[in-house]
Design a protein around this motif. Structure first.
Motif, PDB file in Angstrom:
ATOM      1  N   HIS A 112      11.617   6.618   1.643  1.00  0.00           N
ATOM      2  CA  HIS A 112      11.568   5.291   1.026  1.00  0.00           C
ATOM      3  C   HIS A 112      10.463   5.105  -0.026  1.00  0.00           C
ATOM      4  O   HIS A 112      10.641   4.298  -0.947  1.00  0.00           O
ATOM      5  CB  HIS A 112      11.367   4.221   2.109  1.00  0.00           C
ATOM      6  N   ILE A 113       9.342   5.783   0.105  1.00  0.00           N
ATOM      7  CA  ILE A 113       8.172   5.434  -0.713  1.00  0.00           C
ATOM      8  C   ILE A 113       8.119   6.253  -1.997  1.00  0.00           C
ATOM      9  O   ILE A 113       8.239   7.477  -1.970  1.00  0.00           O
ATOM     10  CB  ILE A 113       6.870   5.617   0.101  1.00  0.00           C
ATOM     11  N   TRP A 114       7.930   5.552  -3.104  1.00  0.00           N
ATOM     12  CA  TRP A 114       7.728   6.160  -4.417  1.00  0.00           C
ATOM     13  C   TRP A 114       6.237   6.064  -4.702  1.00  0.00           C
ATOM     14  O   TRP A 114       5.714   5.003  -5.026  1.00  0.00           O
ATOM     15  CB  TRP A 114       8.542   5.388  -5.459  1.00  0.00           C
ATOM     16  N   HIS A 115       5.519   7.155  -4.563  1.00  0.00           N
ATOM     17  CA  HIS A 115       4.061   7.141  -4.663  1.00  0.00           C
ATOM     18  C   HIS A 115       3.590   6.996  -6.102  1.00  0.00           C
ATOM     19  O   HIS A 115       4.260   7.451  -7.039  1.00  0.00           O
ATOM     20  CB  HIS A 115       3.481   8.416  -4.047  1.00  0.00           C
ATOM     21  N   PRO A 116       2.430   6.367  -6.309  1.00  0.00           N
ATOM     22  CA  PRO A 116       1.927   6.155  -7.671  1.00  0.00           C
ATOM     23  C   PRO A 116       1.454   7.452  -8.313  1.00  0.00           C
ATOM     24  O   PRO A 116       1.000   8.375  -7.635  1.00  0.00           O
ATOM     25  CB  PRO A 116       0.744   5.199  -7.458  1.00  0.00           C
ATOM     26  N   CYS A 117       1.587   7.489  -9.636  1.00  0.00           N
ATOM     27  CA  CYS A 117       1.020   8.577 -10.441  1.00  0.00           C
ATOM     28  C   CYS A 117       1.418   9.947  -9.896  1.00  0.00           C
ATOM     29  O   CYS A 117       0.598  10.860  -9.808  1.00  0.00           O
ATOM     30  CB  CYS A 117      -0.507   8.440 -10.483  1.00  0.00           C
ATOM     31  N   SER A 118       2.674  10.085  -9.517  1.00  0.00           N
ATOM     32  CA  SER A 118       3.136  11.308  -8.876  1.00  0.00           C
ATOM     33  C   SER A 118       4.495  11.729  -9.425  1.00  0.00           C
ATOM     34  O   SER A 118       5.335  10.880  -9.754  1.00  0.00           O
ATOM     35  CB  SER A 118       3.289  11.121  -7.356  1.00  0.00           C
ATOM     36  N   GLN A 119       4.706  13.018  -9.513  1.00  0.00           N
ATOM     37  CA  GLN A 119       6.053  13.560  -9.661  1.00  0.00           C
ATOM     38  C   GLN A 119       6.550  13.845  -8.245  1.00  0.00           C
ATOM     39  O   GLN A 119       6.065  14.755  -7.578  1.00  0.00           O
ATOM     40  CB  GLN A 119       6.035  14.835 -10.510  1.00  0.00           C
ATOM     41  N   MET A 120       7.483  13.049  -7.795  1.00  0.00           N
ATOM     42  CA  MET A 120       7.865  13.117  -6.385  1.00  0.00           C
ATOM     43  C   MET A 120       8.432  14.478  -5.993  1.00  0.00           C
ATOM     44  O   MET A 120       8.388  14.853  -4.818  1.00  0.00           O
ATOM     45  CB  MET A 120       8.858  12.001  -6.054  1.00  0.00           C
ATOM     46  N   LYS A 121       8.928  15.242  -6.957  1.00  0.00           N
ATOM     47  CA  LYS A 121       9.431  16.583  -6.646  1.00  0.00           C
ATOM     48  C   LYS A 121       8.314  17.465  -6.080  1.00  0.00           C
ATOM     49  O   LYS A 121       8.567  18.363  -5.262  1.00  0.00           O
ATOM     50  CB  LYS A 121      10.040  17.226  -7.886  1.00  0.00           C
ATOM     51  N   ASP A 122       7.058  17.201  -6.505  1.00  0.00           N
ATOM     52  CA  ASP A 122       5.926  17.970  -5.972  1.00  0.00           C
ATOM     53  C   ASP A 122       5.804  17.825  -4.453  1.00  0.00           C
ATOM     54  O   ASP A 122       5.274  18.703  -3.772  1.00  0.00           O
ATOM     55  CB  ASP A 122       4.605  17.512  -6.613  1.00  0.00           C
ATOM     56  N   TYR A 123       6.306  16.695  -3.937  1.00  0.00           N
ATOM     57  CA  TYR A 123       6.170  16.442  -2.509  1.00  0.00           C
ATOM     58  C   TYR A 123       7.088  17.327  -1.659  1.00  0.00           C
ATOM     59  O   TYR A 123       7.007  17.327  -0.435  1.00  0.00           O
ATOM     60  CB  TYR A 123       6.439  14.954  -2.224  1.00  0.00           C
ATOM     61  N   GLU A 124       7.979  18.072  -2.328  1.00  0.00           N
ATOM     62  CA  GLU A 124       8.795  19.021  -1.580  1.00  0.00           C
ATOM     63  C   GLU A 124       7.936  20.131  -0.975  1.00  0.00           C
ATOM     64  O   GLU A 124       8.225  20.648   0.108  1.00  0.00           O
ATOM     65  CB  GLU A 124       9.861  19.638  -2.497  1.00  0.00           C
ATOM     66  N   THR A 125       6.862  20.496  -1.702  1.00  0.00           N
ATOM     67  CA  THR A 125       5.983  21.574  -1.225  1.00  0.00           C
ATOM     68  C   THR A 125       4.637  21.061  -0.725  1.00  0.00           C
ATOM     69  O   THR A 125       4.011  21.684   0.126  1.00  0.00           O
ATOM     70  CB  THR A 125       5.754  22.613  -2.326  1.00  0.00           C
ATOM     71  N   LEU A 126       4.187  19.940  -1.281  1.00  0.00           N
ATOM     72  CA  LEU A 126       2.937  19.327  -0.805  1.00  0.00           C
ATOM     73  C   LEU A 126       3.282  17.986  -0.187  1.00  0.00           C
ATOM     74  O   LEU A 126       3.362  16.966  -0.859  1.00  0.00           O
ATOM     75  CB  LEU A 126       1.942  19.155  -1.954  1.00  0.00           C
ATOM     76  N   ARG A 127       3.509  18.011   1.106  1.00  0.00           N
ATOM     77  CA  ARG A 127       3.967  16.819   1.820  1.00  0.00           C
ATOM     78  C   ARG A 127       2.868  15.759   1.839  1.00  0.00           C
ATOM     79  O   ARG A 127       1.671  16.084   1.818  1.00  0.00           O
ATOM     80  CB  ARG A 127       4.337  17.173   3.267  1.00  0.00           C
ATOM     81  N   PRO A 128       3.234  14.473   1.876  1.00  0.00           N
ATOM     82  CA  PRO A 128       2.213  13.436   1.969  1.00  0.00           C
ATOM     83  C   PRO A 128       1.397  13.583   3.250  1.00  0.00           C
ATOM     84  O   PRO A 128       1.949  13.866   4.324  1.00  0.00           O
ATOM     85  CB  PRO A 128       3.023  12.128   1.972  1.00  0.00           C
ATOM     86  N   ILE A 129       0.095  13.424   3.118  1.00  0.00           N
ATOM     87  CA  ILE A 129      -0.819  13.543   4.260  1.00  0.00           C
ATOM     88  C   ILE A 129      -0.940  12.170   4.912  1.00  0.00           C
ATOM     89  O   ILE A 129      -1.370  11.201   4.269  1.00  0.00           O
ATOM     90  CB  ILE A 129      -2.191  14.059   3.797  1.00  0.00           C
ATOM     91  N   VAL A 130      -0.551  12.081   6.144  1.00  0.00           N
ATOM     92  CA  VAL A 130      -0.554  10.801   6.857  1.00  0.00           C
ATOM     93  C   VAL A 130      -1.934  10.574   7.458  1.00  0.00           C
ATOM     94  O   VAL A 130      -2.371  11.297   8.348  1.00  0.00           O
ATOM     95  CB  VAL A 130       0.518  10.790   7.967  1.00  0.00           C
ATOM     96  N   VAL A 131      -2.635   9.550   6.939  1.00  0.00           N
ATOM     97  CA  VAL A 131      -3.983   9.239   7.434  1.00  0.00           C
ATOM     98  C   VAL A 131      -3.863   8.310   8.637  1.00  0.00           C
ATOM     99  O   VAL A 131      -3.217   7.267   8.575  1.00  0.00           O
ATOM    100  CB  VAL A 131      -4.835   8.597   6.325  1.00  0.00           C
ATOM    101  N   ASP A 132      -4.510   8.705   9.702  1.00  0.00           N
ATOM    102  CA  ASP A 132      -4.467   7.941  10.949  1.00  0.00           C
ATOM    103  C   ASP A 132      -5.627   6.960  11.045  1.00  0.00           C
ATOM    104  O   ASP A 132      -5.464   5.818  11.459  1.00  0.00           O
ATOM    105  CB  ASP A 132      -4.501   8.917  12.129  1.00  0.00           C
ATOM    106  N   HIS A 133      -6.821   7.410  10.672  1.00  0.00           N
ATOM    107  CA  HIS A 133      -7.988   6.532  10.668  1.00  0.00           C
ATOM    108  C   HIS A 133      -9.045   7.132   9.751  1.00  0.00           C
ATOM    109  O   HIS A 133      -8.889   8.256   9.247  1.00  0.00           O
ATOM    110  CB  HIS A 133      -8.545   6.324  12.079  1.00  0.00           C
ATOM    111  N   ALA A 134     -10.110   6.376   9.517  1.00  0.00           N
ATOM    112  CA  ALA A 134     -11.161   6.829   8.609  1.00  0.00           C
ATOM    113  C   ALA A 134     -12.508   6.283   9.060  1.00  0.00           C
ATOM    114  O   ALA A 134     -12.594   5.241   9.719  1.00  0.00           O
ATOM    115  CB  ALA A 134     -10.862   6.388   7.182  1.00  0.00           C
ATOM    116  N   GLU A 135     -13.567   7.000   8.672  1.00  0.00           N
ATOM    117  CA  GLU A 135     -14.922   6.553   8.985  1.00  0.00           C
ATOM    118  C   GLU A 135     -15.895   7.200   8.003  1.00  0.00           C
ATOM    119  O   GLU A 135     -15.835   8.413   7.778  1.00  0.00           O
ATOM    120  CB  GLU A 135     -15.313   6.936  10.419  1.00  0.00           C
ATOM    121  N   GLY A 136     -16.770   6.393   7.419  1.00  0.00           N
ATOM    122  CA  GLY A 136     -17.725   6.924   6.462  1.00  0.00           C
ATOM    123  C   GLY A 136     -17.008   7.584   5.295  1.00  0.00           C
ATOM    124  O   GLY A 136     -16.061   7.034   4.734  1.00  0.00           O
ATOM    125  N   PRO A 137     -17.391   8.800   4.926  1.00  0.00           N
ATOM    126  CA  PRO A 137     -16.723   9.480   3.813  1.00  0.00           C
ATOM    127  C   PRO A 137     -15.515  10.305   4.254  1.00  0.00           C
ATOM    128  O   PRO A 137     -14.992  11.087   3.458  1.00  0.00           O
ATOM    129  CB  PRO A 137     -17.826  10.384   3.262  1.00  0.00           C
TER     130      PRO A 137
END
Length: 450
Positions: free
Chosen positions: A14-39
């Protein structure tokens, strides 16, 4: 199927990511971030990533900063949003009072929007209408610097010079005047940014002599042209530009969306030159990267040109549903409070020296690093094929992308600007994380370029 792969699959459905050629996502899958802290960002599969670019330069004080979290949680129980026409609220009032204390002197009036591009659109419209209402209806065009970037709405694209973003939309865009910008790495006058009189300013003088009569304003990224590859130019250029604008009655718009809030070592980049623009756009780090908000800051002189009886037609008829959002204001107030209480600018200045020294030690002799330029904690490494000739990777625009992909495998988030590798970390990052970023970047560059 594990959680990470399942979420990535559902994302790509469903998602069309910004500033991306979506075909690249065939080999570099989106990284799903679960949580974050600091850097750090933590993916759903447990992988830890060092976010050394502050998630597109906006995460100023670390992810999930507890003080900003607390301010937002408190505001949620009091007021989430209200129409900003004829209504107001204390967080917005306090934020404007606080900003007036830290902005270049004379910037006292504030118009709220929700993102950087929107603030640029507002700034252009204010400048156009100001000239019209002060008897200069002939001033209907805008000047901008080559390689400049000010956002991706049509007006903002029109005052940018990055063909990567704008080329195909030119039939839709305004016909503006593009001035050759400073390029201190490849200076046409064979000078360097530390020892020059901004000989390149002649291009601005020539443009003003020819076009100032029809020009409402010039918009610039002060001191650092971000999207061009963190191109850094001397404060003297900005001083000369301020004087030139005054001489010709052209307004100066400073786009501090990326450079504001300590990124360059000063609270705002204009302060390196000791100048006050007529209009300033701020966003990104304004809320610490938490919420979409931008503000257009201007002077009493500009504001007064719009002040009259409503039926005179001088009001600035621009509105935004989320203007002055209370939660965003609460986050921004927390950012300003943290910067003051934790002495962020002074501490970041110490870190900046350490970080740049570490990068020079690691990369200074690398055969493909032409320059390591820096201001504040911003550092950028220009990738070249020949250091003496300063020739770039022409026709190989994906070298930076390959380094980006390699760095991800080592847990480092870089996002090169073409073939410029840059670092723009949170201002309160720990020294050990800066050292880790240098080591991982070195490993990644060596694995791609040797």
């Amino acid at each position: 199927m594990d959680k990470m792969e399942d979420l990535a699959r559902r994302d790509l459905a469903h998602i069309w990511h910004p500033c991306s050629q979506m075909k690249d996502y065939e080999t570099l899958r989106p990284i799903v971030v679960d949580h974050a802290e600091g850097p750090y960002l933590y993916a759903a599969d447990g992988t830890k990533y060092l976010d050394i670019i502050s998630s597109w330069w906006c995460n100023l004080l670390g992810h999930c900063n507890p003080k900003i979290n607390a301010a937002i949680k408190k505001q949620l129980d009091e007021l989430e949003h209200v129409i900003f026409v004829n209504f107001t609220h204390e967080p917005a009032i306090k934020l404007c009072e606080e900003l007036a204390q830290v902005l270049p002197p004379g910037l006292t009036k504030f118009n709220f929007a929700d993102n950087g591009s929107a603030s640029v659109e507002i700034a252009l419209k204010i400048a156009f209408q100001y000239q019209l209402q002060t008897g200069h209806g002939e001033k209907q065009r805008f000047m901008c610097l080559s390689e400049g970037y000010h956002g991706e709405t049509i007006g903002a694209l029109s005052v940018g010079s990055m063909d990567l973003f704008a080329q195909m939309y030119k039939p839709m865009m305004m016909n503006n005047i593009h001035v050759q910008a400073p390029d201190c790495y490849r200076c046409p006058f064979n000078k360097n940014r530390e020892h020059c009189q901004c000989e390149c300013f002649k291009f601005a003088e020539e443009a003003f002599a020819q076009h100032a009569r029809e020009t409402a304003a010039i918009i610039v990224e002060p001191i650092v042209q971000g999207c061009a590859g963190m191109r850094i130019y001397p404060p003297l250029y900005l001083k000369k530009l301020r004087a030139l604008c005054d001489a010709y009655g052209v307004l100066l718009i400073a786009d501090e969306i990326a450079t504001g809030f300590g990124r360059t070592g000063k609270m705002f980049a204009c302060q390196h030159a000791g100048v006050t623009p007529d209009i300033m756009c701020i966003s990104k780090a304004l809320t610490g990267g938490y919420l979409p908000m931008s503000i257009v800051c201007t002077t009493d002189k500009i504001y007064d040109a719009f002040y009259d009886d409503y039926n005179k037609g001088k009001a600035f008829m621009h509105s935004h549903t989320y203007a002055g959002n209370p939660i965003g204001c609460a986050a921004a107030l927390a950012v300003l409070q943290i910067m003051k209480e934790e002495n962020i600018l002074a501490n970041a200045a110490v870190k900046a020296k350490y970080f740049n020294a570490a990068l020079n030690e690691a990369f200074g002799q690398h055969k493909n690093i032409g320059e390591i330029r820096h201001i504040g904690l911003i550092n950028a490494m220009e990738l070249v094929t020949d250091k003496n000739k300063k020739t770039g990777f022409d026709g190989q625009l994906r070298i930076g992308y390959e380094i980006y992909k390699k760095a991800l495998t080592h847990g480092l988030l870089l996002r090169p600007l073409g073939n410029v590798i840059y670092f723009n970390p949170p201002l309160n990052i720990a020294d050990e994380d800066l050292a880790k970023a240098v080591a991982l970047a070195k490993q990644s560059v060596d694995e791609i370029l040797g």
